[in-house]
Write an enzyme that holds these catalytic residues in place. Sequence first.
Site, PDB file in Angstrom:
ATOM      1  N   ASP A 114     -67.434   6.422 -55.018  1.00 57.57           N
ATOM      2  CA  ASP A 114     -68.441   5.616 -54.317  1.00 57.57           C
ATOM      3  C   ASP A 114     -69.253   6.538 -53.421  1.00 57.57           C
ATOM      4  O   ASP A 114     -69.191   6.460 -52.201  1.00 57.57           O
ATOM      5  CB  ASP A 114     -67.732   4.520 -53.506  1.00 57.57           C
ATOM      6  CG  ASP A 114     -68.721   3.618 -52.785  1.00 57.57           C
ATOM      7  OD1 ASP A 114     -69.929   3.694 -53.090  1.00 57.57           O
ATOM      8  OD2 ASP A 114     -68.282   2.863 -51.906  1.00 57.57           O
ATOM      9  N   GLY A 132     -64.143  15.280 -51.040  1.00 58.87           N
ATOM     10  CA  GLY A 132     -63.634  14.724 -52.296  1.00 58.87           C
ATOM     11  C   GLY A 132     -63.582  15.751 -53.417  1.00 58.87           C
ATOM     12  O   GLY A 132     -62.707  15.684 -54.296  1.00 58.87           O
TER      13      GLY A 132
HETATM   14  N1  SPD Z   1     -78.830   4.578 -53.722  1.00 61.79           N
HETATM   15  C1  SPD Z   1     -77.620   4.420 -53.030  1.00 61.79           C
HETATM   16  C2  SPD Z   1     -76.407   4.649 -53.849  1.00 61.79           C
HETATM   17  C3  SPD Z   1     -75.239   4.585 -52.960  1.00 61.79           C
HETATM   18  C4  SPD Z   1     -73.975   4.244 -53.608  1.00 61.79           C
HETATM   19  N2  SPD Z   1     -72.891   4.169 -52.664  1.00 61.79           N
HETATM   20  C5  SPD Z   1     -73.129   3.320 -51.555  1.00 61.79           C
HETATM   21  C6  SPD Z   1     -71.947   3.139 -50.713  1.00 61.79           C
HETATM   22  C7  SPD Z   1     -71.532   1.724 -50.641  1.00 61.79           C
HETATM   23  N3  SPD Z   1     -70.142   1.597 -50.365  1.00 61.79           N
END
Ligand code: SPD
Length: 280
Positions: free
Chosen positions: A156, A138
């Site tokens: 994300d 990314g």
């Molecule tokens: N502490 C975990 C933070 C993770 C955020 N992303 C999670 C992926 C979910 N789609």
Amino acid sequence: MSIWCDEVFEEKIRFGLSIKQTLFVGHSEFQKVSVVDTEAFGRALLIDDLWMTSEYDEKLYHEMIVHPALCTAPRIARVLVIGGGDGGTVREVLRYPEVEHVDMVEIDAMVIEASKQFLPSIGTAWNDPRLKVHVADGLAWVAREDLPKYDVILVDGSDPVGPATGLFNEDFYRNCAARLSEQGVLVTQAESPLLHREVHLDMIRTIGRAVGHAHPYYGPVVLYPSGAWSWIYASSCVAPKDIIDTRLAYIEEDCFIYNRELHLGCFAQPNHIRKALRRS
Ligand code: SPD
């Protein structure tokens, strides 16, 4: 006797679930990827032994990373999702008929494959023709200048360890800002406002400098350290509370948590965050 799977936070706190079965463990070139079946939360994904998502509470996270941006950005035709290899974020994005094209850029093919196989209830939109999945970095993707601009960028990623570390740097956010269309919106997950307070505050300041305005927002995610979680909504000009009623009306009824009142309330800043931001 129960078998427990724990996320250990700074060798001081454990966030654990009793597990029925380990469904998958693999080591990719980037990280350890595991899927377990838990007593309380159904199936859950871990990366490097950190909880990423679970069947029980995934909507608390995925609805919140997607709908505040998708219900306010003036245009949502082109969306970029960085990370999100379990498929939950793109599933929520693709609920909007106005979305024409989604690039999902996930660095680790193993996360996608394990999720497709073991978490099918989360990734229900893999076959949507508007979705293009790229197994790529990314950081490099947003440095590209040959791509059409995006109306919305959603980050994300994982926590700031391993391959996700670069997703917390100012250069990355500046590149994201350069890839946004004129009234584009960026949202990123922004860690726990309690246990990762300094990371969270630093992200708000950094993203504010890079994009123009950064608005943190808050909600519970049971699986993550402290259960108190956050995201940041950033744009050069779009106000995060200017909800587009037709979009909201289209998705609200079928959301697990997201609705108008929650959208308007989640941007309320806890006093300790507000005061820290005033000081900086
Ligand atoms: N502490 C975990 C933070 C993770 C955020 N992303 C999670 C992926 C979910 N789609």
